[in-house]
Design a protein around this motif. Structure first.
Motif, PDB file in Angstrom:
ATOM      1  N   HIS A   1       6.818  -3.348   5.887  1.00  0.00           N
ATOM      2  CA  HIS A   1       7.016  -1.963   4.876  1.00  0.00           C
ATOM      3  C   HIS A   1       6.192  -2.024   4.116  1.00  0.00           C
ATOM      4  CE1 HIS A   1      11.278  -1.249   6.376  1.00  0.00           C
ATOM      5  NE2 HIS A   1      11.695  -2.483   6.264  1.00  0.00           N
ATOM      6  N   ILE A   2       5.347  -2.926   3.347  1.00  0.00           N
ATOM      7  CA  ILE A   2       4.505  -2.771   2.509  1.00  0.00           C
ATOM      8  C   ILE A   2       3.253  -2.409   3.101  1.00  0.00           C
ATOM      9  CG2 ILE A   2       2.976  -4.277   1.303  1.00  0.00           C
ATOM     10  CD1 ILE A   2       5.199  -6.043   0.462  1.00  0.00           C
ATOM     11  N   LYS A   3       2.732  -2.991   4.502  1.00  0.00           N
ATOM     12  CA  LYS A   3       1.551  -2.403   5.121  1.00  0.00           C
ATOM     13  C   LYS A   3       1.728  -1.032   5.493  1.00  0.00           C
ATOM     14  CE  LYS A   3       0.057  -6.611   7.316  1.00  0.00           C
ATOM     15  NZ  LYS A   3      -0.058  -7.581   8.516  1.00  0.00           N
ATOM     16  N   SER A   4       2.904  -0.714   5.960  1.00  0.00           N
ATOM     17  CA  SER A   4       3.198   0.982   6.441  1.00  0.00           C
ATOM     18  C   SER A   4       3.018   1.821   4.878  1.00  0.00           C
ATOM     19  CB  SER A   4       4.589   0.899   6.734  1.00  0.00           C
ATOM     20  OG  SER A   4       4.980   2.455   6.981  1.00  0.00           O
ATOM     21  N   PHE A   5       3.476   1.416   3.870  1.00  0.00           N
ATOM     22  CA  PHE A   5       3.466   2.051   2.620  1.00  0.00           C
ATOM     23  C   PHE A   5       2.063   2.169   2.110  1.00  0.00           C
ATOM     24  CE2 PHE A   5       3.760   2.130  -1.962  1.00  0.00           C
ATOM     25  CZ  PHE A   5       4.379   3.529  -2.175  1.00  0.00           C
ATOM     26  N   LEU A   6       1.166   1.004   2.260  1.00  0.00           N
ATOM     27  CA  LEU A   6       0.065   0.951   1.640  1.00  0.00           C
ATOM     28  C   LEU A   6      -1.003   1.560   2.711  1.00  0.00           C
ATOM     29  CD1 LEU A   6      -0.574  -2.725   0.570  1.00  0.00           C
ATOM     30  CD2 LEU A   6      -0.557  -0.630  -0.827  1.00  0.00           C
ATOM     31  N   SER A   7      -0.678   2.025   3.866  1.00  0.00           N
ATOM     32  CA  SER A   7      -1.598   2.660   4.920  1.00  0.00           C
ATOM     33  C   SER A   7      -1.656   4.099   4.457  1.00  0.00           C
ATOM     34  CB  SER A   7      -1.204   2.720   6.303  1.00  0.00           C
ATOM     35  OG  SER A   7       0.128   3.158   6.410  1.00  0.00           O
TER      36      SER A   7
ATOM     37  N   LYS B   1      -5.691   1.515  -3.615  1.00  0.00           N
ATOM     38  CA  LYS B   1      -5.559   0.422  -3.299  1.00  0.00           C
ATOM     39  C   LYS B   1      -6.148  -0.588  -4.139  1.00  0.00           C
ATOM     40  CE  LYS B   1      -5.006   1.469   1.787  1.00  0.00           C
ATOM     41  NZ  LYS B   1      -5.585   1.469   2.935  1.00  0.00           N
ATOM     42  N   GLN B   2      -7.605  -0.117  -4.616  1.00  0.00           N
ATOM     43  CA  GLN B   2      -8.162  -1.067  -5.470  1.00  0.00           C
ATOM     44  C   GLN B   2      -7.563  -1.039  -6.984  1.00  0.00           C
ATOM     45  OE1 GLN B   2     -10.847  -2.983  -4.743  1.00  0.00           O
ATOM     46  NE2 GLN B   2     -10.833  -3.675  -6.515  1.00  0.00           N
ATOM     47  N   ILE B   3      -6.868   0.008  -7.198  1.00  0.00           N
ATOM     48  CA  ILE B   3      -6.338  -0.104  -8.732  1.00  0.00           C
ATOM     49  C   ILE B   3      -5.217  -1.062  -8.482  1.00  0.00           C
ATOM     50  CG2 ILE B   3      -4.835   1.425 -10.135  1.00  0.00           C
ATOM     51  CD1 ILE B   3      -6.780   3.614  -9.503  1.00  0.00           C
ATOM     52  N   ALA B   4      -4.134  -0.973  -7.615  1.00  0.00           N
ATOM     53  CA  ALA B   4      -3.066  -1.974  -7.337  1.00  0.00           C
ATOM     54  C   ALA B   4      -3.585  -3.475  -7.343  1.00  0.00           C
ATOM     55  CB  ALA B   4      -2.492  -1.543  -5.961  1.00  0.00           C
TER      56      ALA B   4
END
Length: 87
Positions: free
Chosen positions: A63-69, A76-79
């Motif tokens: 779920h996280i990978k799908s969301f981050l894509s 992504k860098q800010i996260a």
């Protein structure tokens, strides 16, 4: 594949779903019409999620990978920075 069957509440004949109005991920109004031409009843039914019988096979990581894509490289860098340096 199974298809949901809808029956007319007036005459108990089969009905056809004409339109679905999704109000939320787990709630929808289903607009229906009776297939019996002599009845002609049109009506709205509610479809709601009730409960899980067997949990999803997708893991939290998937779920996280799908969301981050969906994120930009900058987001992504800010996260990563926020997770590396919690306040």
């Amino acid at each position: 594949m199974r298809v949901m069957k809808v029956f007319c509440p007036a005459c108990k004949s089969k009905a056809t779903i004409k339109k679905t109005n999704r109000k939320h991920d787990e709630i929808a109004d289903i607009y229906c019409a009776c297939n019996d031409v002599e009845c002609g009843h049109t009506f709205v039914m509610n479809l709601t999620f009730s409960h899980t019988i067997s949990p999803s096979a997708k893991t939290t990581l998937q779920h996280i990978k799908s969301f981050l894509s969906l994120w930009s490289d900058e987001d992504k860098q800010i996260a990563i920075e926020l997770l590396s340096n919690p306040a």
